[in-house]
Motif scaffolding. Structure first.
Motif, PDB file in Angstrom:
ATOM      1  N   ALA A  84      -0.967  20.783  -1.527  1.00 23.70           N
ATOM      2  CA  ALA A  84      -0.108  19.959  -0.666  1.00 23.70           C
ATOM      3  C   ALA A  84       1.380  20.115  -0.975  1.00 23.70           C
ATOM      4  N   HIS A 125      -4.284  17.363   6.405  1.00 26.15           N
ATOM      5  CA  HIS A 125      -5.207  17.287   5.267  1.00 26.15           C
ATOM      6  C   HIS A 125      -5.478  18.733   4.885  1.00 26.15           C
ATOM      7  N   SER A 168      -8.089  10.302  -2.176  1.00 23.62           N
ATOM      8  CA  SER A 168      -6.788   9.856  -1.674  1.00 23.62           C
ATOM      9  C   SER A 168      -6.293  10.739  -0.541  1.00 23.62           C
ATOM     10  N   SER A 169      -6.715  11.997  -0.557  1.00 22.71           N
ATOM     11  CA  SER A 169      -6.173  12.956   0.404  1.00 22.71           C
ATOM     12  C   SER A 169      -6.673  12.753   1.831  1.00 22.71           C
ATOM     13  N   ILE A 193       0.499  13.200  -0.338  1.00 22.31           N
ATOM     14  CA  ILE A 193      -0.491  12.274  -0.883  1.00 22.31           C
ATOM     15  C   ILE A 193      -1.457  13.095  -1.730  1.00 22.31           C
ATOM     16  N   THR A 194      -1.574  12.716  -2.988  1.00 22.66           N
ATOM     17  CA  THR A 194      -2.375  13.531  -3.890  1.00 22.66           C
ATOM     18  C   THR A 194      -3.019  12.648  -4.948  1.00 22.66           C
ATOM     19  N   SER A 204      -1.561  16.126   2.591  1.00 25.65           N
ATOM     20  CA  SER A 204      -2.403  15.815   1.439  1.00 25.65           C
ATOM     21  C   SER A 204      -3.193  17.045   1.025  1.00 25.65           C
TER      22      SER A 204
END
Lengths: 338, 624
Positions: A76, A70, A57-58, A95-96, A52
């Motif tokens: 990411a 992370h 959200s990260s 995840i972004t 992420s």
């Protein structure tokens, strides 16, 4: 996909860290959807890597009992590209958020999509900067009043799906945080896809941008506005499927089925090698306000970056043999002194 | 036409022990190629040598202008030399601008060979000459020989199939042929190179061979070219040698380092002068399993490398100053993730775009301190093209042993210049195989931030390892578990542990080798590519009766444990640097002494003479 499918439960994918999003955040639902999905998918847990950037959200990887990182704001996709290229056996998830992927990290996003590297990119779009407490984002609508746009935002927003299609992503989809059944279907298709899969989640930030997607989520309006795209089926919507989408000379248009006839309705073709029609569909709604397509816009095959990368190495080794260091040091000619 | 027959016509050449030759022309004239091939045949002949390419940053600056002049200097000798030479003995000038741009560097009485065809009014005007220097007696201090290189190249190429404007592209081979005659170089290595490069049936190969022989034969037949020279093979230590440039040696050092660490090699990089040829070289070596990832930008270059390191590769990224600045945030991440990563900075003259093709050592303090937060990193420097291989392996050793990014400082001079390198026996190279963690290290748990008691390195467990699933990140980590932690005491502890780990590398650095008069009152302290000029300057000063010591520092952070002792008791510590005194500042801060900074910030390496002159001045001051 493993032949010997392991039996997992959602709990196997939950880390021991307390989940610390604001109560009511759409991220909780997506986390649960992903954990449940991975348990069903059955790929060995240690093969999943979640990378992420920075933003609400990260924090996601910290809550997943898989390998994870992370990383840095916007980076990411670049870091995940390195993971995937280094070890193509892994299943790499990015995840972004809208700020992370489309503002500071816009460059990395489009290049990952262009390369078709084997990443599953989940973009949580809440149309606001949440972690920094409420500034407009690159997907906020024009005129939006936030702490950094007290007179209304003058920035024209990105449509993430249009952007991904413009970068010729091979898999582009959109879903809603709270629609777990649909999310599961989209995740399954993304996992099945070889290459970069891009999923935009409409994710509600109930603190800084509540009800941004209300037209798609409220009982009163959702049937009027959710336009589900199903490959091979006519694109119909409305409480009684009375509306449909037709591709006209100027793009996608909403029509009443009874007036134009079912044969005029666009049959969705996610496998269309050209992204033009998918792009037209992505232009249907802005904001989103009014009827908004959800589902898989595009799902096509194109050579995957890692396959080409490994293929060249194998080709070079077939031609030259596995590299020998002593030969390399002599490769430009030598002389000997006595 | 065979090159063997022509040697029969050769008059006995004058034996000389060394010569400095500079090929100069327009940047489109192929002077880098002519110089490189002259160097290659000298290397094959067994001379010691050192080279210095110099080119404009524009691919094609306006033709015929001073700004567009490109040159390649080579120093060949029958003895062990260190530098590409301060002042050329011979200049090949392909046009008036090349003559004008290089004349001031020549030795008095130097030989100048000019392509007389280019000395027309237009070119003279472009170079800013009011009259033709070949006719106005302004070159009377030199020995000038002219050759109609364009005319003769055109004639030589008749029948080769190459026609029109393309014909003149071969004139660098004419110049090379002529120089091969003048300096008794064999043509065979060049002939073989041409055939290999262009292919036997390619008209371009035939054209270049024809021009090469025409140049050589012009030397045989033309008046004035009969005084030829010969530099005999050098008595280098016994062994097998290759002619190596710094970037190639760095690329090979990465391959060797990955092999020593028993890891696959991954390079994430973005093209930037003068670092690009490392990426290009590794892209060619795919059969070693090397993965090169040409990223969308500098940040993605290092980002992909961090990802590859997390996944268990030996990850590297290559760049130059502006790129290092862009990578800074990600390097801090790699530091706090405690993953091995090789960051290679091929320094160039800055700030900003600066002078991209010119050398400088001005990223030292940036390499030392250019990160946010408390993020000390090991910094290793490369001293010469031949040193690049082992310095790169040393960076890999430190990175993998201590689980840390390492900054490896090279520069534009090392990158592009070349020298003979005595090949190591591959079997004797150091090995430092990495062992990934595959089992829980705390009961049935895996704690990613436990530490090796000796090195303080954390374990490296890679994705795909069952049971060791863990998360790392940029947020502060709890000691041991690596979980997100905001406790004040933990942050202090982790900051101190990370710093202590880097500091502990000090114990792992070999003793400094002091060269020259070890106990002298005068110590010249250098780092990086100043090595050759300092060593040559110190040698000359000592030959002239001066007492001087020289130490070249490879490990810049941490500094070698015995550096304090080496500095102790000196009257003068001279620190020559291609920057405004950055290492001198570090030494002053670390040891509370006042070194004497000798700063050169001209985009050019030191000349040995400049070092010697400084030493002479210091000696005069001390003795007066």
């Amino acid at each position: 996909m493993n032949i010997d499918v392991k039996q997992y439960t959602r709990a196997d994918f939950q880390s021991n860290q307390e989940v610390r999003w604001c109560p009511g955040c759409g991220d909780y639902t997506i986390l649960a959807s992903v954990q449940t999905f991975l348990a069903e998918l059955g790929i060995d847990r240690e093969k999943h890597v979640f990378i992420s950037g920075i933003g609400c959200s990260s924090r996601f990887p910290y809550y997943m009992n898989t390998y994870g990182m992370h990383s840095i704001h916007g980076r990411a996709p670049a870091i995940a590209s390195g993971v995937a290229a280094a070890n193509p056996d892994l299943t790499v998830w990015v995840i972004t958020g809208d700020g992370d992927a489309l503002s500071i990290g816009g460059n990395h996003l489009i290049h990952a999509l262009r390369r078709n590297i084997n990443l599953k990119i989940l973009l949580f779009n809440n149309q606001i900067y949440g972690l920094t407490k409420g500034q407009y984002s690159p997907t906020s609508e024009q005129g939006k009043r936030t702490k950094t746009s007290p007179m209304g935002s003058i920035d024209y927003p990105f449509n993430p799906v249009s952007l991904a299609l413009g970068a010729e992503a091979t898999f582009v989809a959109r879903t809603l945080d709270m629609d777990r059944k649909h999310t599961a279907e989209i995740l399954a298709a993304a996992a099945e896809h070889r290459g970069t899969a891009f999923i935009e989640f409409y994710q509600n930030c109930n603190v800084f941008n509540d009800k941004a997607f209300i037209e798609l989520t409220s009982r009163e309006t959702r049937d009027d506005n959710r336009v589900y795209l199903d490959h091979g089926k006519p694109i119909l919507f409305g409480p009684d499927n009375e509306f449909g989408i037709r591709i006209g000379p100027t793009g996608a248009e909403i029509v009443e089925v009874s007036k134009v006839g079912i044969d005029s309705i666009q049959v969705h073709n996610a496998k269309d090698p050209e992204p033009g029609v998918a792009f037209a569909l992505s232009r249907l709604s802005r904001g989103p306000h009014g009827p908004t397509p959800l589902g898989i816009f595009r799902d096509v095959e194109r050579p995957v970056y890692e396959d080409l990368l490994v293929g060249q190495i194998e080709e070079a080794q077939a031609q030259k043999g596995t590299g020998d260091l002593a030969d390399l040091l002599r490769s430009t000619g030598t002389w000997t002194t006595n | 036409m065979s090159s063997d027959t022509e040697t029969d016509a050769r008059p006995t050449p004058e034996k000389i022990d060394r010569v400095v030759i500079r090929f100069a022309g327009d940047s489109g004239d192929g002077m880098q190629l002519a110089g490189t091939q002259f160097t290659a045949s000298s290397a094959m002949f067994g001379n010691d040598l050192a080279t210095l390419p110099n080119f404009p940053s524009e691919i094609r600056a306006p033709a015929g202008t001073i700004a567009g002049v490109s040159s390649f200097q080579v120093h060949i000798a029958d003895w062990d030399i260190l530098t590409p030479g301060d002042h050329p003995d011979c200049l090949i000038a392909m046009n008036p601008a090349a003559l004008k741009a290089n004349l001031h560097d020549l030795k008095p009485g130097a030989l100048i060979i000019v392509n007389v065809d280019a000395f027309n009014e237009r070119n003279l005007a472009k170079a800013g000459y009011e009259s033709n220097p070949l006719e106005d007696d302004s070159l009377r201090a030199y020995h000038v020989l002219t050759a109609p290189m364009e005319e003769l190249t055109k004639k030589a190429l008749v029948g080769t199939g190459v026609k029109g404007r393309a014909v003149l592209r071969s004139k660098n081979f004419f110049a090379l042929g002529l120089m091969s005659w003048m300096y008794s170089r064999p043509l065979k290595p060049v002939e073989q190179w041409i055939t290999k490069k262009f292919g036997e049936d390619n008209p371009v190969a035939a054209a270049n061979l024809a021009a090469l022989h025409a140049g050589y034969n012009y030397g045989i037949t033309a008046e004035g070219f009969h005084h030829t020279f010969e530099v005999e093979p050098a008595a280098l230590p016994k062994g097998e040698y290759t002619n190596i440039s710094g970037n190639i040696a760095t690329a090979w050092g990465l391959i060797a380092g990955a092999r020593a660490a028993n890891l696959p090699l991954f390079l994430g990089s973005y093209p930037i002068t003068p670092a690009t040829s490392i990426l290009e070289e590794l892209a060619k070596q795919k059969h070693f399993g090397v993965k090169t990832f040409q990223a969308e930008d500098e940040i993605a270059g290092v980002g992909s490398a961090v990802g590859a390191a997390f996944a268990g590769n030996l990850a590297a990224t290559t760049t130059s100053g502006p790129g290092l600045a862009l990578k800074s945030e990600t390097i801090s991440l790699a530091f706090t993730l405690e993953l091995p990563l090789i960051v290679i900075d091929v320094q160039r003259a800055g700030p900003s775009t600066g002078m991209p093709t010119k050398v400088e050592q001005s990223d030292l303090l940036f390499a030392m301190y250019g990160r946010h937060g408390e993020a000390p990193l090991p910094v290793v420097s490369i001293a010469s093209p031949a040193d690049a291989f082992s310095a790169t392996m040393e960076a890999v050793r430190i990175a993998t042993k201590y689980m840390t990014p390492v900054i490896l400082l090279s520069d534009g001079y090392i990158a592009n210049s070349s020298e003979p390198w005595k090949l190591p026996d591959v079997a004797d190279l150091p090995t430092f195989p990495v062992t990934f963690t595959t089992e829980p290290n705390h009961g049935d748990e895996f704690l990613p931030y436990t530490r090796d008691p000796e090195t303080l390195a954390r374990p490296w467990a890679i994705p795909g390892t069952p049971g060791l699933e863990h998360r790392v990140g940029g947020l502060e980590k709890h000691d041991g578990t690596g979980n997100v932690a905001y406790e004040p005491d933990n942050h202090q502890l982790m900051t101190e542990l990370r710093a202590a780990k880097i500091d502990a590398i000090r114990k792992d650095i070999p003793p400094i080798k002091v060269h020259g008069d070890a106990d002298s009152k005068i110590l010249v302290l250098g780092w990086g590519s100043t090595f050759s000029a300092i060593r040559a300057g110190v040698l000359n000063a000592r030959r002239n009766g001066r007492s001087v010591a020289h130490a070249q520092i490879r490990h810049l952070n941490p500094l070698p444990p015995d550096l304090g002792d080496v500095l102790e008791g000196r009257e003068v510590i001279l620190i020559p640097e291609l920057n405004n005194g950055q290492f001198a500042r570090m030494i002053r801060a670390e040891y509370l002494i006042a070194p004497r900074s000798f700063a050169k910030i001209q985009g050019e390496p030191f000349k040995a003479d400049e070092i010697e002159e400084q030493l002479n001045e210091i000696c005069r001051e001390i003795n007066s």
